[in-house]
Design an enzyme around this catalytic site. Structure first.
Site, mmCIF file in Angstrom:
data_model
loop_
_atom_site.group_PDB
_atom_site.id
_atom_site.type_symbol
_atom_site.label_atom_id
_atom_site.label_comp_id
_atom_site.label_asym_id
_atom_site.label_seq_id
_atom_site.Cartn_x
_atom_site.Cartn_y
_atom_site.Cartn_z
ATOM 1 N N CYS A 1 -11.141 -3.099 -4.562
ATOM 2 C CA CYS A 1 -9.395 -4.337 -4.840
ATOM 3 C C CYS A 1 -10.569 -5.654 -4.809
ATOM 4 C CB CYS A 1 -8.319 -4.368 -3.646
ATOM 5 S SG CYS A 1 -7.964 -3.353 -3.944
ATOM 6 N N CYS B 1 -10.018 -5.277 0.294
ATOM 7 C CA CYS B 1 -11.404 -4.427 0.704
ATOM 8 C C CYS B 1 -12.308 -4.731 -0.638
ATOM 9 C CB CYS B 1 -10.573 -2.628 0.647
ATOM 10 S SG CYS B 1 -10.285 -2.391 -1.383
ATOM 11 N N GLU C 1 -3.040 -4.719 -3.282
ATOM 12 C CA GLU C 1 -3.538 -5.179 -4.340
ATOM 13 C C GLU C 1 -3.610 -4.304 -6.200
ATOM 14 O OE1 GLU C 1 -4.912 -4.591 -1.733
ATOM 15 O OE2 GLU C 1 -6.249 -6.697 -1.180
ATOM 16 N N ASN D 1 0.463 -1.659 0.042
ATOM 17 C CA ASN D 1 0.256 0.176 -0.058
ATOM 18 C C ASN D 1 0.650 1.003 -0.128
ATOM 19 O OD1 ASN D 1 0.114 -0.878 2.527
ATOM 20 N ND2 ASN D 1 -1.137 0.537 3.708
ATOM 21 N N GLU E 1 0.042 5.506 0.963
ATOM 22 C CA GLU E 1 -0.666 5.851 0.906
ATOM 23 C C GLU E 1 -0.285 7.575 0.911
ATOM 24 O OE1 GLU E 1 -1.163 5.488 5.311
ATOM 25 O OE2 GLU E 1 -2.776 3.820 4.849
#
Ligand code: THU
Length: 137
Positions: A92, A89, A58, A45, A47
């Protein structure tokens, strides 16, 4: 390639987690996406100060695979910080469904726990995909 080393894929995702840029949530996630040709694409990830511009692990791994010419996938491992498996999530799930409704999803936790799912059957039942648009090129 249909048979694969599940623990190795989870280990790859766990290692990719080390590349995460997560100064806001402090929740690092790593992903390892296994293509049918045997290649593994990694993601973590990333951010952003504009929080909504954050990209999940992902959705880092999948476009990297597509750009490298892979569109057919066997399995995805995703490992997050903290105890217990982390499942993808909703966004994804949708993005992965586009290419592989039958994808095996191995959800892992930093504590070494893991669970196995099938993307379409378990995580996105009746999902909307390219077949509905008569495409699927
Ligand atoms: N995150 C992922 O990378 N993948 C998921 O499937 C769940 C959430 C990230 C996004 C954000 O950087 C952090 O976890 C907390 O939501």
């Amino acid at each position: 390639m249909t048979d694969f080393d599940k623990q190795a894929l989870l280990d790859a995702a766990s290692a990719a987690r080390g590349s995460a840029y997560a100064p806001y949530s402090k929740f690092r996630v790593g992903a390892a996406l296994l293509a049918r040709d045997g290649r593994v694409f990694l993601g973590a990830n990333v951010e952003n100060a504009a929080y909504g511009s954050t990209i999940c692990a992902e959705r880092v791994a999948l476009p990297a695979a597509v750009v490298a010419g892979a569109r057919d996938f066997v399995a995805l491992a995703v490992v997050g910080d903290g105890d217990g498996p982390v499942t993808p999530c909703g966004a994804c799930r949708q993005v992965l469904f586009e290419f592989c409704p039958q994808l095996i999803v191995l959800a892992g936790g930093a504590d070494g726990s893991s669970r196995r799912y099938l993307l379409g059957a378990d995580l996105l039942p009746d999902g909307f995909g390219p077949i509905r648009l008569n495409e699927g090129q």
